[in-house]
Design a protein around this motif. Sequence first.
Motif, PDB file in Angstrom:
ATOM      1  N   TRP A 197       0.830  -1.216   0.000  1.00 29.87           N
ATOM      2  CA  TRP A 197       0.000   0.000   0.000  1.00 29.87           C
ATOM      3  C   TRP A 197       0.858   1.258   0.000  1.00 29.87           C
ATOM      4  CZ3 TRP A 197      -0.748   4.404   2.832  1.00 29.87           C
ATOM      5  CH2 TRP A 197      -1.933   5.125   2.601  1.00 29.87           C
ATOM      6  N   ILE A 198       1.867   1.288   0.870  1.00 34.77           N
ATOM      7  CA  ILE A 198       2.725   2.476   0.967  1.00 34.77           C
ATOM      8  C   ILE A 198       3.482   2.701  -0.339  1.00 34.77           C
ATOM      9  CG2 ILE A 198       4.781   3.409   2.094  1.00 34.77           C
ATOM     10  CD1 ILE A 198       3.786   2.080   4.694  1.00 34.77           C
ATOM     11  N   THR A 199       4.027   1.636  -0.915  1.00 30.35           N
ATOM     12  CA  THR A 199       4.762   1.774  -2.177  1.00 30.35           C
ATOM     13  C   THR A 199       3.844   2.263  -3.289  1.00 30.35           C
ATOM     14  OG1 THR A 199       6.180  -0.074  -1.493  1.00 30.35           O
ATOM     15  CG2 THR A 199       6.281   0.592  -3.805  1.00 30.35           C
ATOM     16  N   ARG A 200       2.661   1.686  -3.365  1.00 30.68           N
ATOM     17  CA  ARG A 200       1.708   2.113  -4.402  1.00 30.68           C
ATOM     18  C   ARG A 200       1.280   3.555  -4.189  1.00 30.68           C
ATOM     19  NH1 ARG A 200      -3.718   2.482  -4.559  1.00 30.68           N
ATOM     20  NH2 ARG A 200      -3.965   1.432  -2.554  1.00 30.68           N
ATOM     21  N   ARG A 201       1.090   3.927  -2.919  1.00 28.00           N
ATOM     22  CA  ARG A 201       0.631   5.292  -2.635  1.00 28.00           C
ATOM     23  C   ARG A 201       1.675   6.322  -3.035  1.00 28.00           C
ATOM     24  NH1 ARG A 201      -4.790   5.689  -1.520  1.00 28.00           N
ATOM     25  NH2 ARG A 201      -5.251   7.724  -0.621  1.00 28.00           N
ATOM     26  N   ILE A 202       2.933   5.992  -2.815  1.00 28.57           N
ATOM     27  CA  ILE A 202       4.002   6.941  -3.113  1.00 28.57           C
ATOM     28  C   ILE A 202       4.321   6.989  -4.600  1.00 28.57           C
ATOM     29  CG2 ILE A 202       6.457   7.406  -2.745  1.00 28.57           C
ATOM     30  CD1 ILE A 202       6.124   6.369   0.097  1.00 28.57           C
ATOM     31  N   THR A 203       4.337   5.826  -5.236  1.00 29.32           N
ATOM     32  CA  THR A 203       4.748   5.756  -6.643  1.00 29.32           C
ATOM     33  C   THR A 203       3.582   5.885  -7.611  1.00 29.32           C
ATOM     34  OG1 THR A 203       4.524   3.339  -6.739  1.00 29.32           O
ATOM     35  CG2 THR A 203       6.644   4.240  -5.992  1.00 29.32           C
ATOM     36  N   GLY A 204       2.360   5.591  -7.148  1.00 29.79           N
ATOM     37  CA  GLY A 204       1.213   5.579  -8.044  1.00 29.79           C
ATOM     38  C   GLY A 204       1.147   4.339  -8.902  1.00 29.79           C
ATOM     39  N   SER A 205       2.003   3.343  -8.597  1.00 27.16           N
ATOM     40  CA  SER A 205       2.061   2.127  -9.414  1.00 27.16           C
ATOM     41  C   SER A 205       1.653   0.908  -8.587  1.00 27.16           C
ATOM     42  CB  SER A 205       3.485   1.921  -9.947  1.00 27.16           C
ATOM     43  OG  SER A 205       3.620   0.646 -10.540  1.00 27.16           O
ATOM     44  N   PRO A 206       0.505   0.287  -8.902  1.00 29.97           N
ATOM     45  CA  PRO A 206       0.121  -0.959  -8.207  1.00 29.97           C
ATOM     46  C   PRO A 206       1.156  -2.058  -8.409  1.00 29.97           C
ATOM     47  CG  PRO A 206      -1.756  -0.029  -9.385  1.00 29.97           C
ATOM     48  CD  PRO A 206      -0.541   0.733  -9.839  1.00 29.97           C
ATOM     49  N   LEU A 207       1.768  -2.086  -9.599  1.00 32.40           N
ATOM     50  CA  LEU A 207       2.775  -3.103  -9.884  1.00 32.40           C
ATOM     51  C   LEU A 207       3.982  -2.942  -8.971  1.00 32.40           C
ATOM     52  CD1 LEU A 207       3.818  -5.454 -11.569  1.00 32.40           C
ATOM     53  CD2 LEU A 207       4.668  -3.799 -13.245  1.00 32.40           C
ATOM     54  N   ALA A 208       4.424  -1.713  -8.758  1.00 30.89           N
ATOM     55  CA  ALA A 208       5.560  -1.467  -7.868  1.00 30.89           C
ATOM     56  C   ALA A 208       5.239  -1.927  -6.455  1.00 30.89           C
ATOM     57  CB  ALA A 208       5.923   0.017  -7.871  1.00 30.89           C
ATOM     58  N   GLY A 209       4.011  -1.682  -6.001  1.00 35.43           N
ATOM     59  CA  GLY A 209       3.610  -2.131  -4.668  1.00 35.43           C
ATOM     60  C   GLY A 209       3.618  -3.641  -4.553  1.00 35.43           C
TER      61      GLY A 209
END
Length: 285
Positions: free
Chosen positions: A29-41
């Motif tokens: 969740w935190i990674t997606r929230r910061i990057t805007g990428s669900p894949l990165a999360g």
Amino acid sequence: FESLFGLDSLPFRICVFLTMAANLALVAWITRRITGSPLAGLLAAILWAANASLATVMAWNSAYNEALCPLFLLTALTCFIRYVETGRRVFWWWQLVVFTLGFGALEVNVVYPALAAAYVLFVAEAAKRRKLLLSLSPLFGISVVYFLVHSAVAPLASDGTYAVHVDARIFRTLAVYWKWSLLPPTWRAGGHFGRMGPEIFWILTVTFSAFVLREVTKKRYSVLFFLAWFPITLAPMLPLPDHHSDYYLTIPLIGLAMVAGLGISRALESAFDQIGLQRALVACA
């Protein structure tokens, strides 16, 4: 658990599993929230779950605090991110509650204000940074008080394996943990060819460095928050030059998993974009 289930370890192991499941969801969740990428999360969560240091945490009951502490750190950071996004004070207060409770899990919890400050510096809007940094001052105060009380009740060791040394050996310890992050100390014992180890280590180090540099040159500074996670959460272990343990990397590796997840997602998205462009050119032709 012993009072409820005796020496049967299964209920406790289920608790550890659920704790780690919650941690992985928060990392994603935190990674997606910061990057805007669900894949990165998704990739960040997968890469953290795959790291070798978790083997001890997931199998050794007494290492449960290494799984529990990130739950408090990640939850507190989640509340802070929601506070930054919405401005609702309730999220700031929940952050404070979770952060304070985290001291019951592991002393590493003391670094949380530094993590939140790194988020403000590298992710939050510039216009909000001063106000947000000031909002973290009570948390820094709590960490300082905790450190002073802890030092008075349980003084830092001056000799032995756990002796604290604040000197140049800190950099050597950091180098050891960086190497173990990319190449586990059990590499040879796992039956892998020893001569491949240095090659893999340097390839990954150069790749990490090149990607971070590329993001910074493009003024995408959120990668610096992910990278800062590693030394910030590792800092309490750096003054222990005579005691290195791979499971100490459990929490610091969250940051590297986020960097790697973002890097792989960028590469895949770029590849798909190129494929789409090639197909468009073929169709036009």
